[in-house]
Motif scaffolding. Structure first.
Motif, short mmCIF file in Angstrom:
data_model
loop_
_atom_site.label_atom_id
_atom_site.label_comp_id
_atom_site.label_asym_id
_atom_site.label_seq_id
_atom_site.Cartn_x
_atom_site.Cartn_y
_atom_site.Cartn_z
N PRO A 148 -7.30 -51.08 15.94
CA PRO A 148 -6.47 -49.82 16.50
C PRO A 148 -5.47 -50.24 17.56
O PRO A 148 -4.43 -49.45 17.77
N VAL A 155 -7.31 -43.83 21.63
CA VAL A 155 -7.97 -45.35 21.95
C VAL A 155 -8.39 -45.00 23.11
O VAL A 155 -9.72 -45.49 23.60
N SER A 156 -7.41 -44.71 24.17
CA SER A 156 -7.74 -44.80 25.69
C SER A 156 -8.93 -43.62 25.84
O SER A 156 -9.64 -43.66 26.84
N PRO A 162 -9.35 -51.89 22.06
CA PRO A 162 -8.28 -51.93 20.98
C PRO A 162 -8.65 -52.81 19.97
O PRO A 162 -8.02 -53.03 18.91
N THR A 165 -13.07 -49.16 17.49
CA THR A 165 -13.96 -47.94 17.76
C THR A 165 -15.40 -48.57 18.39
O THR A 165 -15.82 -49.03 17.44
N ALA A 183 -11.06 -41.21 17.97
CA ALA A 183 -10.65 -42.68 17.67
C ALA A 183 -10.97 -43.19 16.63
O ALA A 183 -10.18 -44.01 15.81
N GLN A 187 -8.63 -44.80 13.61
CA GLN A 187 -8.70 -45.89 13.12
C GLN A 187 -8.73 -45.93 11.71
O GLN A 187 -7.99 -46.85 10.89
#
Length: 207
Positions: A148, A155-156, A162, A165, A183, A187
């Protein structure tokens, strides 16, 4: 051309199962045909019975088809999910992967986009190590790893992994929160969109 995505996972008490469902939903929302498959359970019933959450999840997901090598051959893109086991994939997923020698030898897994996701009990319980361990398999296959990265705010918002998930269950064993599910869906969507670009011969440019 319709992109085909196989989401292959192992889950004992349900956390990775929930993440796998979100990955599958994200891929489907991006137009992919999706197969959600669980790998075979290796633990004896006596071990499963010692954990009520494990037994409950095992019974609740018995109708989900078991993964087969044909699912890997069928798919244009692959997503693998597993809980962490000492910084490595669970034995159940590893046992399934260990059967792919024939597909590896004939090149059936080469050039396929692939991604991975995981969960752990502790915040530093090996989430990144588990995903990187799976990447070693993907290198041997000649697959194209699709992380991702930091390519979307989701994501954050889910903790900023990174590599893939990941979710920390903690002592209460709670399932993934909304941020982790978003997230995971992102992905899955990213995997499907990149697979579509590869199928179309579009190898450069932003998504």
């Amino acid at each position: 051309m319709l992109v085909k995505v196989a989401v292959i996972y192992y889950s004992a008490t349900g956390t990775v199962h929930a993440l796998a469902q979100a990955v599958a939903a994200g891929a489907a929302a991006s137009g992919a045909e999706v197969r959600l498959r669980r790998v075979a359970e290796l633990a004896p019933g006596s071990a499963i019975d010692q954990n009520p959450l494990w037994r409950k999840h095992s019974d609740a997901t018995a109708a989900i088809p078991e993964a087969s090598l044909e699912d890997l051959a069928w798919a244009d893109a692959l997503a693998f999910g597993t809980p962490t086991r000492f910084g490595a994939p669970a034995a159940q997923l590893k046992q399934f992967i260990d059967q792919t020698g024939g597909l590896w030898r004939d090149g059936s897994l080469a050039d396929k986009p692939v991604t991975a996701f995981t969960s752990a009990f502790n915040r530093h319980g090996g989430s990144e190590a588990t995903i990187l361990s799976l990447a070693n398999v993907f290198y041997h296959w000649g697959a194209l790893i699709v992380p991702p990265g930091f390519t979307d705010p989701a994501v954050s918002a889910a903790g900023g992994n990174p590599y893939g998930t990941s979710y920390v269950t903690g002592p209460d064993g709670g399932g993934p929160d909304e941020a982790a599910l978003e997230a995971a869906a992102y992905q899955g969507s990213r995997l499907a969109r990149i697979a579509a670009r590869l199928n179309a011969g579009v190898l450069v440019g932003r998504e």
